[in-house]
Write a protein that holds these residues in place. Structure first.
Motif, PDB file in Angstrom:
ATOM      1  N   GLU A 253     -51.945 -72.911  57.914  1.00 13.04           N
ATOM      2  CA  GLU A 253     -52.104 -73.662  59.134  1.00 13.04           C
ATOM      3  C   GLU A 253     -51.657 -72.841  60.404  1.00 13.04           C
ATOM      4  O   GLU A 253     -50.830 -71.911  60.556  1.00 13.04           O
ATOM      5  CB  GLU A 253     -51.576 -75.091  59.188  1.00 13.04           C
ATOM      6  N   TYR A 254     -52.075 -73.416  61.674  1.00 13.22           N
ATOM      7  CA  TYR A 254     -51.677 -73.128  63.009  1.00 13.22           C
ATOM      8  C   TYR A 254     -50.447 -73.321  63.442  1.00 13.22           C
ATOM      9  O   TYR A 254     -50.147 -74.798  63.311  1.00 13.22           O
ATOM     10  CB  TYR A 254     -52.512 -73.259  64.084  1.00 13.22           C
ATOM     11  N   LYS A 255     -49.316 -72.707  63.695  1.00 15.96           N
ATOM     12  CA  LYS A 255     -48.190 -72.871  64.187  1.00 15.96           C
ATOM     13  C   LYS A 255     -47.639 -72.525  65.585  1.00 15.96           C
ATOM     14  O   LYS A 255     -48.298 -71.107  65.745  1.00 15.96           O
ATOM     15  CB  LYS A 255     -47.091 -72.359  63.024  1.00 15.96           C
ATOM     16  N   LEU A 256     -47.126 -73.133  66.223  1.00 19.86           N
ATOM     17  CA  LEU A 256     -46.892 -72.904  67.677  1.00 19.86           C
ATOM     18  C   LEU A 256     -45.863 -71.943  67.924  1.00 19.86           C
ATOM     19  O   LEU A 256     -44.770 -72.235  67.364  1.00 19.86           O
ATOM     20  CB  LEU A 256     -46.721 -74.047  68.725  1.00 19.86           C
ATOM     21  N   PHE A 257     -46.040 -70.642  68.305  1.00 18.03           N
ATOM     22  CA  PHE A 257     -44.885 -69.692  68.455  1.00 18.03           C
ATOM     23  C   PHE A 257     -44.338 -69.335  69.686  1.00 18.03           C
ATOM     24  O   PHE A 257     -43.450 -69.072  70.108  1.00 18.03           O
ATOM     25  CB  PHE A 257     -45.390 -68.304  67.950  1.00 18.03           C
ATOM     26  N   HIS A 258     -45.384 -69.569  70.973  1.00 17.04           N
ATOM     27  CA  HIS A 258     -44.825 -69.455  72.326  1.00 17.04           C
ATOM     28  C   HIS A 258     -45.850 -70.094  73.072  1.00 17.04           C
ATOM     29  O   HIS A 258     -46.804 -70.136  73.032  1.00 17.04           O
ATOM     30  CB  HIS A 258     -44.821 -67.847  72.435  1.00 17.04           C
ATOM     31  N   THR A 259     -45.232 -70.325  74.349  1.00 13.55           N
ATOM     32  CA  THR A 259     -46.045 -70.913  75.528  1.00 13.55           C
ATOM     33  C   THR A 259     -45.877 -69.910  76.805  1.00 13.55           C
ATOM     34  O   THR A 259     -44.964 -69.815  77.334  1.00 13.55           O
ATOM     35  CB  THR A 259     -45.643 -72.229  75.845  1.00 13.55           C
ATOM     36  N   PHE A 260     -47.131 -69.383  77.275  1.00 10.79           N
ATOM     37  CA  PHE A 260     -46.948 -68.566  78.516  1.00 10.79           C
ATOM     38  C   PHE A 260     -47.191 -69.691  79.703  1.00 10.79           C
ATOM     39  O   PHE A 260     -48.154 -70.747  79.408  1.00 10.79           O
ATOM     40  CB  PHE A 260     -48.090 -67.672  78.689  1.00 10.79           C
ATOM     41  N   THR A 261     -46.816 -69.344  80.624  1.00  6.18           N
ATOM     42  CA  THR A 261     -47.187 -70.237  81.972  1.00  6.18           C
ATOM     43  C   THR A 261     -47.496 -69.369  83.246  1.00  6.18           C
ATOM     44  O   THR A 261     -47.020 -68.145  83.361  1.00  6.18           O
ATOM     45  CB  THR A 261     -45.975 -71.331  82.421  1.00  6.18           C
ATOM     46  N   THR A 262     -48.557 -69.834  83.998  1.00  2.00           N
ATOM     47  CA  THR A 262     -48.942 -69.111  85.231  1.00  2.00           C
ATOM     48  C   THR A 262     -49.263 -70.060  86.262  1.00  2.00           C
ATOM     49  O   THR A 262     -49.559 -71.102  85.980  1.00  2.00           O
ATOM     50  CB  THR A 262     -49.625 -67.904  84.918  1.00  2.00           C
ATOM     51  N   PRO A 285     -42.010 -52.677  67.529  1.00  2.00           N
ATOM     52  CA  PRO A 285     -41.044 -52.881  68.778  1.00  2.00           C
ATOM     53  C   PRO A 285     -41.568 -52.688  70.012  1.00  2.00           C
ATOM     54  O   PRO A 285     -40.699 -53.334  70.985  1.00  2.00           O
ATOM     55  CB  PRO A 285     -39.887 -51.915  68.179  1.00  2.00           C
ATOM     56  N   ASP A 286     -42.590 -51.743  70.371  1.00  2.00           N
ATOM     57  CA  ASP A 286     -43.148 -51.570  71.865  1.00  2.00           C
ATOM     58  C   ASP A 286     -44.022 -52.670  72.097  1.00  2.00           C
ATOM     59  O   ASP A 286     -44.626 -52.328  73.175  1.00  2.00           O
ATOM     60  CB  ASP A 286     -43.309 -50.068  71.977  1.00  2.00           C
ATOM     61  N   ALA A 287     -44.228 -53.798  71.493  1.00  2.00           N
ATOM     62  CA  ALA A 287     -45.302 -54.674  72.124  1.00  2.00           C
ATOM     63  C   ALA A 287     -44.855 -55.382  73.245  1.00  2.00           C
ATOM     64  O   ALA A 287     -43.805 -55.288  73.585  1.00  2.00           O
ATOM     65  CB  ALA A 287     -45.436 -55.681  70.788  1.00  2.00           C
ATOM     66  N   ASP A 288     -45.751 -55.875  73.939  1.00  3.88           N
ATOM     67  CA  ASP A 288     -45.466 -56.468  75.213  1.00  3.88           C
ATOM     68  C   ASP A 288     -44.637 -57.859  74.904  1.00  3.88           C
ATOM     69  O   ASP A 288     -43.663 -58.115  75.927  1.00  3.88           O
ATOM     70  CB  ASP A 288     -46.727 -57.117  76.068  1.00  3.88           C
ATOM     71  N   LEU A 289     -44.535 -58.469  73.947  1.00  4.36           N
ATOM     72  CA  LEU A 289     -43.866 -59.558  73.729  1.00  4.36           C
ATOM     73  C   LEU A 289     -43.803 -59.517  72.035  1.00  4.36           C
ATOM     74  O   LEU A 289     -44.362 -59.494  71.038  1.00  4.36           O
ATOM     75  CB  LEU A 289     -44.545 -60.971  74.022  1.00  4.36           C
ATOM     76  N   VAL A 290     -42.153 -59.405  71.766  1.00  2.00           N
ATOM     77  CA  VAL A 290     -41.724 -59.379  70.454  1.00  2.00           C
ATOM     78  C   VAL A 290     -41.061 -60.731  70.204  1.00  2.00           C
ATOM     79  O   VAL A 290     -40.298 -61.185  70.640  1.00  2.00           O
ATOM     80  CB  VAL A 290     -40.701 -58.391  70.468  1.00  2.00           C
ATOM     81  N   LEU A 291     -41.723 -61.476  69.341  1.00  2.00           N
ATOM     82  CA  LEU A 291     -41.130 -62.769  68.709  1.00  2.00           C
ATOM     83  C   LEU A 291     -40.676 -62.607  67.448  1.00  2.00           C
ATOM     84  O   LEU A 291     -40.668 -61.745  66.645  1.00  2.00           O
ATOM     85  CB  LEU A 291     -42.166 -63.554  68.311  1.00  2.00           C
ATOM     86  N   PRO A 292     -39.425 -63.405  67.079  1.00  2.00           N
ATOM     87  CA  PRO A 292     -38.720 -63.260  65.870  1.00  2.00           C
ATOM     88  C   PRO A 292     -39.490 -63.418  64.657  1.00  2.00           C
ATOM     89  O   PRO A 292     -40.624 -63.987  64.751  1.00  2.00           O
ATOM     90  CB  PRO A 292     -37.677 -64.424  65.667  1.00  2.00           C
ATOM     91  N   SER A 293     -39.038 -62.731  63.673  1.00  2.00           N
ATOM     92  CA  SER A 293     -39.684 -62.998  62.341  1.00  2.00           C
ATOM     93  C   SER A 293     -39.642 -64.162  61.538  1.00  2.00           C
ATOM     94  O   SER A 293     -39.086 -65.229  62.102  1.00  2.00           O
ATOM     95  CB  SER A 293     -38.962 -62.201  61.390  1.00  2.00           C
ATOM     96  N   TYR A 294     -40.766 -64.491  61.156  1.00  2.00           N
ATOM     97  CA  TYR A 294     -41.246 -65.800  60.557  1.00  2.00           C
ATOM     98  C   TYR A 294     -40.657 -65.941  59.044  1.00  2.00           C
ATOM     99  O   TYR A 294     -41.263 -65.046  58.236  1.00  2.00           O
ATOM    100  CB  TYR A 294     -42.723 -66.404  60.831  1.00  2.00           C
ATOM    101  N   LEU A 295     -40.102 -67.099  58.677  1.00  2.00           N
ATOM    102  CA  LEU A 295     -39.832 -67.248  57.169  1.00  2.00           C
ATOM    103  C   LEU A 295     -40.327 -68.619  57.003  1.00  2.00           C
ATOM    104  O   LEU A 295     -40.191 -69.489  57.537  1.00  2.00           O
ATOM    105  CB  LEU A 295     -38.552 -67.249  57.117  1.00  2.00           C
ATOM    106  N   ASN A 296     -40.951 -68.628  55.817  1.00  2.00           N
ATOM    107  CA  ASN A 296     -41.769 -69.993  55.548  1.00  2.00           C
ATOM    108  C   ASN A 296     -40.715 -70.538  54.486  1.00  2.00           C
ATOM    109  O   ASN A 296     -40.490 -70.179  53.319  1.00  2.00           O
ATOM    110  CB  ASN A 296     -43.108 -69.812  54.759  1.00  2.00           C
ATOM    111  N   ILE A 297     -39.990 -71.489  55.233  1.00  2.00           N
ATOM    112  CA  ILE A 297     -38.759 -72.310  54.137  1.00  2.00           C
ATOM    113  C   ILE A 297     -39.245 -73.317  53.644  1.00  2.00           C
ATOM    114  O   ILE A 297     -39.639 -74.144  54.514  1.00  2.00           O
ATOM    115  CB  ILE A 297     -37.654 -72.208  55.021  1.00  2.00           C
TER     116      ILE A 297
END
Length: 297
Positions: A253-262, A285-297
């Protein structure tokens, strides 16, 4: 002698007028403001309107920096508008074959239909002896919101259709657990670094506007470009919610990872190539936005 006196009272009957005046008013500072900076359409020369199945070419004129159409006559009652287009005559008045569409109201089911309050066709009412306000929106590539006043006056204020593009990577050591999901259908199959399958939901002033996703091309080979309407002359706060498709327990399923605002046309502070690159995990590592690793716990 009896004198008979007959008094006849003459009361004038108020009759419903056969027609009422209808005009369209374009409320802009100048004609050039009718189009936004990224829209190359020329200024409009006339309006093409279809009401109750009849198509009318209506002249327009400029008065004190505003564009108005010549007056139309409509009978009191309910009417259906099914086309509203502002056109440029391409410097050949009287010859319509080379005329250029400048602004138009989208039809129901069109890509831009959700950017307007009422896509065509829709009904409006002209009341006898009363002013009628009708609301209609038009769009160019840059677009305009139309507000009406008077007997059936249509006023045009400008909005802009803006666009942001996103591309993502999903890095996971548990990639084999994604067997049977959309990731397994990608060209390179399951691996540590996979193109992210995601969606972006757009909100304006905390109200949902539109949602886009890249499932149809499995996130491969092209960014996801998001278009949304920004009303000029008002301060609009936009939020872009990034959902990535991952395993949550046993559910894909879709999981929310980040919210951008402008605010209004402000750009997101990521990247210089017109595409916001993001990664979940540490494989890019050189991506514009690096988000933490995701673990399916």
């Amino acid at each position: 002698m009896m004198v008979g006196l007959i008094i006849v009272s003459c009361n004038k009957t108020t009759e419903t007028p056969a027609t009422q005046d209808v005009a369209f008013k374009a409320s802009t500072a100048t004609i050039s403001d009718f189009k936004a900076s990224t829209c190359d359409n020329p200024a409009p020369s006339y309006a093409l309107i279809e009401i109750d199945g009849a198509i009318m070419q209506v002249g327009i004129f400029n008065l004190d920096g505003q564009i108005l159409t010549n007056t139309l006559k409509l009978a009191p009652g309910t009417h259906t508008i099914s086309m509203f287009v502002l056109k440029n005559d391409n410097n050949t008045p009287g010859v319509t074959s080379d005329d250029i569409e400048v602004l138009a109201t989208p039809l129901t089911g069109a890509n831009y239909a959700n950017f307007v309050s009422h896509s065509l066709p829709f009904n409006f009412t002209v009341d006898a002896f009363m002013k009628t306000e009708v609301n209609i929106d038009v769009l160019c590539f840059e677009a305009a919101d139309i507000t009406n006043f008077g007997f059936a006056w249509f006023a045009i204020d400008k909005i802009t259709v803006r666009e942001l593009c996103f591309f993502g990577d999903f890095c996971t050591a548990d990639y084999m657990t994604y067997a049977g999901t959309l990731y397994a259908q990608q060209a390179n199959g399951l691996r540590h670094d996979m193109p992210a399958i995601f969606k972006v939901e757009v909100y304006k002033n905390n109200n949902f506007v539109v949602s886009y996703n890249n499932e149809s091309w499995l996130g491969e080979g092209a960014p996801l470009c998001v278009q949304y309407p920004d009303f000029d002359g008002t301060v609009d706060n936009f939020s872009f919610k990034l959902y990535v498709k991952v395993l949550v327990g046993t559910s894909f399923e879709y999981k929310l990872f980040h919210t951008f605002t402008t605010v209004d046309g402000g750009q997101l502070n990521y990247g210089t190539d017109g595409v916001l690159d993001f990664v979940i995990g540490d494989c890019v590592p050189d991506a514009d936005l690096v988000l933490p690793s995701y673990l399916n716990i």
